[in-house]
Scaffold this motif. Structure first.
Motif, PDB file in Angstrom:
ATOM      1  N   ASP A  38       0.773  -1.117  -0.097  1.00 43.71           N
ATOM      2  CA  ASP A  38       0.015  -0.099  -0.017  1.00 43.71           C
ATOM      3  C   ASP A  38       0.969   1.076  -0.081  1.00 43.71           C
ATOM      4  O   ASP A  38       0.175   2.333   0.150  1.00 43.71           O
ATOM      5  CB  ASP A  38      -1.224   0.015   1.231  1.00 43.71           C
ATOM      6  N   GLY A  39       2.149   1.173  -0.180  1.00 44.96           N
ATOM      7  CA  GLY A  39       3.027   2.211  -0.294  1.00 44.96           C
ATOM      8  C   GLY A  39       3.859   2.408   0.857  1.00 44.96           C
ATOM      9  O   GLY A  39       5.165   2.746   0.956  1.00 44.96           O
ATOM     10  N   GLU A  40       3.243   2.193   2.112  1.00 45.53           N
ATOM     11  CA  GLU A  40       4.111   2.149   3.301  1.00 45.53           C
ATOM     12  C   GLU A  40       4.369   0.656   4.055  1.00 45.53           C
ATOM     13  O   GLU A  40       5.141   0.628   4.918  1.00 45.53           O
ATOM     14  CB  GLU A  40       3.115   3.001   4.480  1.00 45.53           C
ATOM     15  N   SER A  41       3.449  -0.425   3.739  1.00 44.74           N
ATOM     16  CA  SER A  41       3.847  -1.501   4.198  1.00 44.74           C
ATOM     17  C   SER A  41       3.603  -2.634   2.963  1.00 44.74           C
ATOM     18  O   SER A  41       2.702  -2.307   2.032  1.00 44.74           O
ATOM     19  CB  SER A  41       2.652  -1.807   5.316  1.00 44.74           C
ATOM     20  N   VAL A  42       4.040  -3.847   3.404  1.00 43.68           N
ATOM     21  CA  VAL A  42       3.731  -4.935   2.500  1.00 43.68           C
ATOM     22  C   VAL A  42       2.604  -5.995   3.196  1.00 43.68           C
ATOM     23  O   VAL A  42       2.853  -6.022   4.480  1.00 43.68           O
ATOM     24  CB  VAL A  42       4.921  -5.654   1.864  1.00 43.68           C
ATOM     25  N   HIS A  43       1.718  -6.601   2.651  1.00 42.47           N
ATOM     26  CA  HIS A  43       0.952  -7.174   3.378  1.00 42.47           C
ATOM     27  C   HIS A  43       0.885  -8.774   2.752  1.00 42.47           C
ATOM     28  O   HIS A  43       0.996  -8.877   1.574  1.00 42.47           O
ATOM     29  CB  HIS A  43      -0.544  -6.666   3.375  1.00 42.47           C
ATOM     30  N   VAL A  88       7.636  -0.619   5.521  1.00 45.53           N
ATOM     31  CA  VAL A  88       8.741  -0.754   4.497  1.00 45.53           C
ATOM     32  C   VAL A  88       9.310   0.634   4.286  1.00 45.53           C
ATOM     33  O   VAL A  88       9.525   1.220   3.322  1.00 45.53           O
ATOM     34  CB  VAL A  88       8.433  -1.132   3.227  1.00 45.53           C
ATOM     35  N   SER A  89       9.564   1.402   5.510  1.00 44.89           N
ATOM     36  CA  SER A  89      10.021   2.692   5.729  1.00 44.89           C
ATOM     37  C   SER A  89      11.285   3.007   4.705  1.00 44.89           C
ATOM     38  O   SER A  89      11.655   4.064   4.358  1.00 44.89           O
ATOM     39  CB  SER A  89      10.179   3.040   7.159  1.00 44.89           C
ATOM     40  N   ASP A  90      12.190   1.946   4.959  1.00 46.32           N
ATOM     41  CA  ASP A  90      13.493   1.941   4.214  1.00 46.32           C
ATOM     42  C   ASP A  90      13.223   1.583   2.602  1.00 46.32           C
ATOM     43  O   ASP A  90      14.218   1.623   1.998  1.00 46.32           O
ATOM     44  CB  ASP A  90      14.446   1.192   4.854  1.00 46.32           C
ATOM     45  N   GLY A  91      12.103   1.352   2.283  1.00 49.03           N
ATOM     46  CA  GLY A  91      11.940   1.054   0.899  1.00 49.03           C
ATOM     47  C   GLY A  91      12.119  -0.503   0.343  1.00 49.03           C
ATOM     48  O   GLY A  91      12.293  -0.879  -0.790  1.00 49.03           O
ATOM     49  N   THR A  92      12.396  -1.306   1.298  1.00 43.45           N
ATOM     50  CA  THR A  92      12.484  -2.841   1.189  1.00 43.45           C
ATOM     51  C   THR A  92      12.163  -3.562   2.178  1.00 43.45           C
ATOM     52  O   THR A  92      11.589  -3.095   3.292  1.00 43.45           O
ATOM     53  CB  THR A  92      14.245  -2.910   1.015  1.00 43.45           C
ATOM     54  N   TYR A  93      11.959  -4.903   1.705  1.00 43.11           N
ATOM     55  CA  TYR A  93      11.456  -5.821   2.758  1.00 43.11           C
ATOM     56  C   TYR A  93      12.134  -7.124   2.304  1.00 43.11           C
ATOM     57  O   TYR A  93      12.534  -7.441   1.052  1.00 43.11           O
ATOM     58  CB  TYR A  93      10.020  -5.920   2.802  1.00 43.11           C
ATOM     59  N   PRO A  94      12.027  -8.137   3.105  1.00 47.67           N
ATOM     60  CA  PRO A  94      12.984  -9.554   2.644  1.00 47.67           C
ATOM     61  C   PRO A  94      11.609 -10.308   1.733  1.00 47.67           C
ATOM     62  O   PRO A  94      10.525 -10.374   1.959  1.00 47.67           O
ATOM     63  CB  PRO A  94      12.755 -10.375   3.959  1.00 47.67           C
ATOM     64  N   SER A  95      12.424 -10.890   0.680  1.00 49.81           N
ATOM     65  CA  SER A  95      11.450 -11.402  -0.329  1.00 49.81           C
ATOM     66  C   SER A  95      10.748 -12.576   0.046  1.00 49.81           C
ATOM     67  O   SER A  95      11.360 -13.515   0.697  1.00 49.81           O
ATOM     68  CB  SER A  95      12.422 -11.670  -1.712  1.00 49.81           C
ATOM     69  N   LEU A 108       5.032  -1.471  -9.316  1.00 50.07           N
ATOM     70  CA  LEU A 108       3.910  -0.526  -8.915  1.00 50.07           C
ATOM     71  C   LEU A 108       4.384   0.608  -7.926  1.00 50.07           C
ATOM     72  O   LEU A 108       4.006   1.639  -8.010  1.00 50.07           O
ATOM     73  CB  LEU A 108       2.758  -1.081  -8.611  1.00 50.07           C
ATOM     74  N   TYR A 109       5.110  -0.100  -6.894  1.00 51.08           N
ATOM     75  CA  TYR A 109       5.398   1.023  -5.637  1.00 51.08           C
ATOM     76  C   TYR A 109       6.945   1.442  -5.712  1.00 51.08           C
ATOM     77  O   TYR A 109       7.403   2.356  -4.950  1.00 51.08           O
ATOM     78  CB  TYR A 109       4.827   0.320  -4.649  1.00 51.08           C
ATOM     79  N   GLY A 110       7.689   0.645  -6.365  1.00 52.06           N
ATOM     80  CA  GLY A 110       9.141   0.770  -6.251  1.00 52.06           C
ATOM     81  C   GLY A 110       9.879   0.206  -5.003  1.00 52.06           C
ATOM     82  O   GLY A 110      11.092   0.358  -4.647  1.00 52.06           O
ATOM     83  N   ILE A 111       8.887  -0.651  -4.491  1.00 52.53           N
ATOM     84  CA  ILE A 111       9.388  -1.137  -3.137  1.00 52.53           C
ATOM     85  C   ILE A 111      10.376  -2.588  -3.659  1.00 52.53           C
ATOM     86  O   ILE A 111       9.909  -3.466  -4.425  1.00 52.53           O
ATOM     87  CB  ILE A 111       8.383  -1.672  -2.068  1.00 52.53           C
ATOM     88  N   GLU A 112      11.406  -2.608  -2.873  1.00 52.90           N
ATOM     89  CA  GLU A 112      12.419  -3.571  -3.542  1.00 52.90           C
ATOM     90  C   GLU A 112      12.288  -5.005  -2.638  1.00 52.90           C
ATOM     91  O   GLU A 112      12.729  -4.815  -1.290  1.00 52.90           O
ATOM     92  CB  GLU A 112      13.923  -3.326  -3.208  1.00 52.90           C
ATOM     93  N   PRO A 113      12.205  -6.079  -3.043  1.00 50.49           N
ATOM     94  CA  PRO A 113      11.822  -7.312  -2.136  1.00 50.49           C
ATOM     95  C   PRO A 113      13.796  -7.831  -2.046  1.00 50.49           C
ATOM     96  O   PRO A 113      14.039  -8.276  -3.313  1.00 50.49           O
ATOM     97  CB  PRO A 113      11.193  -8.271  -3.036  1.00 50.49           C
ATOM     98  N   ALA A 114      14.063  -7.448  -0.818  1.00 56.61           N
ATOM     99  CA  ALA A 114      15.537  -8.005  -0.888  1.00 56.61           C
ATOM    100  C   ALA A 114      15.604  -9.393  -1.115  1.00 56.61           C
ATOM    101  O   ALA A 114      14.826 -10.278  -0.446  1.00 56.61           O
ATOM    102  CB  ALA A 114      16.024  -7.513   0.639  1.00 56.61           C
TER     103      ALA A 114
END
Length: 505
Positions: free
Chosen positions: A50-55, A73-80, A98-104
């Motif tokens: 949703d832009g701020e979190s992954v669910h 995901v305040s740092d723009g990434t989360y564990p894949s 869509l969001y530019g959030i990187e799955p590490a």
């Protein structure tokens, strides 16, 4: 039960999320849940941002109610999650686009929905400008071996169908590997829904995949009603079920005929086309739209059913079922047709279970899940019906699931119309003074459709996510075609009948 999953159940959920609990988790728990999915301890229902979190929505047998976990995901990434569980890969690639959030640690970082024609990156995130690139510039995975050749098919096809590219690697006529590239009919659904009122949002959702318009409207309405904490009138609930089963019947009839046609047996195709038209025509007369689009709305239904139209539906079912029984007898009794469908395009039960694939794809490969029965909602919570189950996992099994589901759906419609309750068809929607969230899982003809939404103060949609069953089915088509001849791909593809539009969003 997995210890991490067991611990989640006992945590206090985030307030305002209904009817399933939603839990905020830390990175360590997120990774542990991803591993549990990869080890088969739970089923992945969906993954979104949703832009701020992954669910992540999941379900495990030891706990009857699914749940959602959320990670900031305040740092723009989360564990894949896809690193541990391949079924999440395409969903994560879509989040990245869509969001530019990187799955590490994402094993496959190639774009999925972004074909380079947008002129910017992350339209729902930073929305930074980017150079246009050639949509055909896509790095298909290499395949090595002697005697192999590639066959590109699509995205434009010979029939009037949606676009998708299929890259075959073959050894002679035998398919060694298939890789799909989709996303050609991306419509920006998430962006269109943000800020829309419930009426407009419901109309957008109803058009995500036109052949499942009733199911999508049903899921959206139930998610909105969960967020608003309202129930629909009994008559409206039954009419929703009638429409959902008529949609299932019409699509299954069309699919059975089309599968026969792809096996060069056009007679059954012609008969099924007529049968499907009978159903669509009576739906148009009864509900004012052949596909029953926009008939299910938040709070109930937009069209009532007269006694005369109820009689017309029953008369149509009485007409088509003996006819359909003849079609089935011809299908089952034609050796040349059976030769094409039996043993073709096998999806192994273990793979279907690992990917938690639903609908006729899952039930033909031994996975018995059906949201109508296993997570019952009105009007299915008050009826018993058969959920057909086969284990062969081939084209023939997927045909037989459809056949048996047509029979079960007809019985449901007959029962409901015989005892259709009187009363109103629409409940008033309350004012929304605070942020609320709702989620629903509804059984479409392809399988389970998940819809999550967040309502802002004032009742407009802040964010909404819709997951078509095809997200989990498309990758398994790649597995099912391996070892078959190239000429059997249309047959295998039609037996899966995944939605392009529903997946492309």
């Amino acid at each position: 039960m997995n210890a991490v999953l067991a611990d989640l159940v006992h945590h206090a959920p985030i307030a305002g999320h209904r009817p399933w609990p939603r839990h905020g988790v830390d990175t360590e728990t997120w990774v542990a849940v991803a591993r549990a999915l990869g080890e088969g301890d739970a089923d992945l229902l969906s993954l979104w941002a949703d832009g701020e979190s992954v669910h992540l929505a999941l379900r495990f047998l030891a706990h009857p109610t699914p749940l959602v976990i959320s990670l900031d995901v305040s740092d723009g990434t989360y564990p894949s999650v896809g690193r541990e569980h391949p079924a999440a890969l395409r969903l994560e690639r879509a989040i990245r686009d869509l969001y530019g959030i990187e799955p590490a640690g994402l094993p496959d970082p190639r774009p999925w929905l972004d074909h380079g024609a947008w002129g910017f990156r992350a339209p729902l995130g930073a929305r930074t400008a980017s150079e246009m690139r050639d949509p055909a510039d896509y790095g298909f995975l290499p395949v090595q071996g002697e005697g192999l050749h590639e066959i590109p098919v699509g995205p434009v096809h010979a029939g009037i169908i949606e676009p998708g590219h299929f890259r075959f690697t073959a050894n002679g006529e035998i398919v060694a590997r298939l890789e799909e590239r989709l996303g050609y009919v991306h419509k920006g659904i998430d962006s269109l829904l943000a800020g829309a009122d419930l009426d407009r949002a419901g109309r957008i959702v109803a058009r995500i995949s036109g052949d499942s318009t009733v199911a999508y409207s049903f899921a959206f309405a139930r998610a909105a009603e969960a967020a608003l904490e309202i129930s629909v009138p009994p008559r409206a609930a039954v009419l929703r079920g009638v429409m959902a089963e008529l949609e299932r019947i019409a699509n299954h009839l069309g699919d059975v005929g089309a599968i026969c046609n792809d096996a060069a047996f056009s007679l059954n195709h012609a008969h099924c086309g007529i049968l499907r038209e009978r159903v669509l025509a009576v739906c148009g007369g009864a509900f004012g739209h052949r596909l029953m689009m926009d008939r299910i709305v938040s709070g109930g239904v937009a069209a009532d059913l007269t006694g005369e139209n109820a009689h017309a539906i029953l008369a149509t079912l009485d007409e088509i079922m003996p006819w359909f029984a003849d079609v089935v007898r011809v299908y089952d009794g034609t050796p040349s047709l059976q030769d094409r469908t039996c043993g073709t395009g096998v999806l192994e039960p273990a793979l279907a279970a690992r990917w938690a694939v639903g609908g006729f794809v899952g039930r033909a490969s031994g996975r018995a899940f059906d949201a109508r029965r296993d997570l019952p909602y009105p009007p299915y919570d008050g009826v018993a019906f058969d959920v057909p189950l086969y284990r062969a996992g081939d084209v023939d099994a997927r045909v037989w699931v459809r056949i048996r589901e047509v029979e079960a759906s007809v019985a449901l419609v007959r029962g409901w119309l015989a005892t259709l309750p009187e009363g109103p068809i629409l409940a008033a929607l309350p004012e929304v003074a605070d942020e609320r969230e709702g989620i629903a899982l509804v059984e479409a003809f392809r399988g389970d459709v998940l819809l999550w939404l967040r309502l802002a103060s004032g009742g407009r949609v802040a964010r909404c996510h819709a997951r078509d069953p095809s997200w989990l089915q498309w990758p398994l088509l790649e597995a099912a075609i391996e070892g078959n001849i190239v000429a059997d791909f249309p047959l295998c593809n039609k037996s899966f009948n995944c939605s392009y539009s529903g997946q492309d969003l």
